[in-house]
Design an enzyme around this catalytic site. Structure first.
Site, short mmCIF file in Angstrom:
data_model
loop_
_atom_site.label_atom_id
_atom_site.label_comp_id
_atom_site.label_asym_id
_atom_site.label_seq_id
_atom_site.Cartn_x
_atom_site.Cartn_y
_atom_site.Cartn_z
N HIS A 18 51.33 35.80 35.37
CA HIS A 18 50.36 35.31 36.37
C HIS A 18 50.38 33.77 36.40
O HIS A 18 50.38 33.17 37.46
CB HIS A 18 48.92 35.72 36.00
CG HIS A 18 48.63 37.19 36.05
ND1 HIS A 18 48.10 37.87 35.00
CD2 HIS A 18 48.77 38.10 37.04
CE1 HIS A 18 47.91 39.13 35.32
NE2 HIS A 18 48.32 39.31 36.55
N LYS A 42 38.91 49.98 36.99
CA LYS A 42 37.76 50.87 36.74
C LYS A 42 37.03 50.52 35.45
O LYS A 42 35.84 50.29 35.45
CB LYS A 42 38.22 52.33 36.74
CG LYS A 42 38.42 52.81 38.16
CD LYS A 42 37.96 54.26 38.35
CE LYS A 42 38.00 54.67 39.80
NZ LYS A 42 39.37 54.85 40.32
N ARG A 91 57.19 41.96 41.05
CA ARG A 91 58.12 42.15 39.93
C ARG A 91 59.22 43.11 40.40
O ARG A 91 60.07 42.73 41.17
CB ARG A 91 57.38 42.70 38.71
CG ARG A 91 56.53 41.67 38.00
CD ARG A 91 55.47 42.27 37.15
NE ARG A 91 54.50 42.98 37.97
CZ ARG A 91 53.37 43.48 37.53
NH1 ARG A 91 53.08 43.41 36.27
NH2 ARG A 91 52.54 44.07 38.36
N SER A 129 49.41 43.05 32.54
CA SER A 129 48.20 43.03 31.71
C SER A 129 48.10 44.32 30.90
O SER A 129 47.69 44.31 29.74
CB SER A 129 46.96 42.89 32.59
OG SER A 129 47.01 41.70 33.33
P1 ADP Z 1 46.00 43.84 40.69
O1 ADP Z 1 45.18 44.82 39.94
O2 ADP Z 1 45.35 43.32 41.94
O3 ADP Z 1 47.44 44.24 40.93
P2 ADP Z 1 46.92 42.07 38.59
O4 ADP Z 1 46.07 41.16 37.80
O5 ADP Z 1 47.59 43.17 37.85
O6 ADP Z 1 45.99 42.56 39.75
O7 ADP Z 1 48.04 41.23 39.35
C1 ADP Z 1 47.74 40.28 40.32
C2 ADP Z 1 49.01 39.91 41.04
O8 ADP Z 1 49.92 39.29 40.13
C3 ADP Z 1 49.78 41.09 41.64
O9 ADP Z 1 50.36 40.68 42.88
C4 ADP Z 1 50.86 41.37 40.64
O10 ADP Z 1 51.99 41.98 41.21
C5 ADP Z 1 51.16 39.95 40.15
N1 ADP Z 1 51.74 39.95 38.81
C6 ADP Z 1 51.29 40.55 37.71
N2 ADP Z 1 52.11 40.34 36.66
C7 ADP Z 1 53.12 39.57 37.12
C8 ADP Z 1 54.33 39.02 36.56
N3 ADP Z 1 54.66 39.25 35.28
N4 ADP Z 1 55.14 38.28 37.35
C9 ADP Z 1 54.80 38.09 38.66
N5 ADP Z 1 53.73 38.58 39.26
C10 ADP Z 1 52.89 39.31 38.51
#
Ligand code: ADP
Length: 161
Positions: A18, A42, A91, A129
């Site tokens: 992120h 959730k 990704r 995450s």
């Molecule tokens: P959500 O639950 O809305 O998907 P996340 O916190 O999991 O929220 O992710 C937010 C955004 O960051 C999403 O667009 C996700 O694809 C992107 N993201 C998460 N991890 C990575 C990563 N390792 N590299 C690039 N983008 C990522």
């Protein structure tokens, strides 16, 4: 023209994947608003307030980045903030279906808003995450995968009683 972008997500917790997107986006847009979705997951491991605090600490070296949270429709939040751009990270192919659905739904609800995708840094292609929570939950090493403050917060969360 001032370009305000919103980067929405669960950030439960924020990872270096992120952060890489945040740093790159902050160089492109004048102002980047990170929006933590209150009900995006959730049963989150971290509360909304904890997720916001961890993001603030991890991004305090970036002057044009602000951290906020939202409840309700992302389209309403974006409009209310006067933003026209949503940033999301991609990704693997597995992200595509969900992101396409989100982007097209948003287009329907807020036609003036564009979703912009940034490719993951190849170093973080496998990083999510959920995988971080799984490794940390079993006491594995997450050093270098999350900001230092998040590593410490996870250690506290999973500390044996
Ligand atoms: P959500 O639950 O809305 O998907 P996340 O916190 O999991 O929220 O992710 C937010 C955004 O960051 C999403 O667009 C996700 O694809 C992107 N993201 C998460 N991890 C990575 C990563 N390792 N590299 C690039 N983008 C990522």
């Amino acid at each position: 023209m001032v370009l305000i972008a919103v980067y929405p997500g669960s950030f439960d917790p924020v990872t270096n994947g992120h952060l890489d997107i945040i740093e790159r986006a902050s160089e492109i847009f004048n102002h980047l608003l990170i929006a933590v979705g209150k009900h995006a997951v959730k049963s989150p491991l971290f509360s909304t307030a904890e997720r916001v605090t961890m993001l603030k600490e991890a991004t305090n070296h970036l002057p044009n980045v602000e951290v906020d949270w939202f409840d309700g429709l992302l389209s309403d939040y974006v409009r209310q903030k006067g933003a026209r751009i949503i940033v999301r990270g991609l990704r693997a192919v597995s992200d595509f279906d969900y992101e396409l659905q989100m982007a097209l739904t948003l287009k329907k609800l807020a036609p003036a808003v564009e979703t912009v995708f940034m490719m993951t840094n190849s170093k973080y292609i496998y990083l999510s995450s959920s995988i971080i929570k799984e490794i940390a939950g079993y006491g594995g090493c997450i050093h270098g995968l999350v900001p230092d403050n998040v590593e410490a917060a996870l250690r506290r969360k999973f500390k044996p009683e």
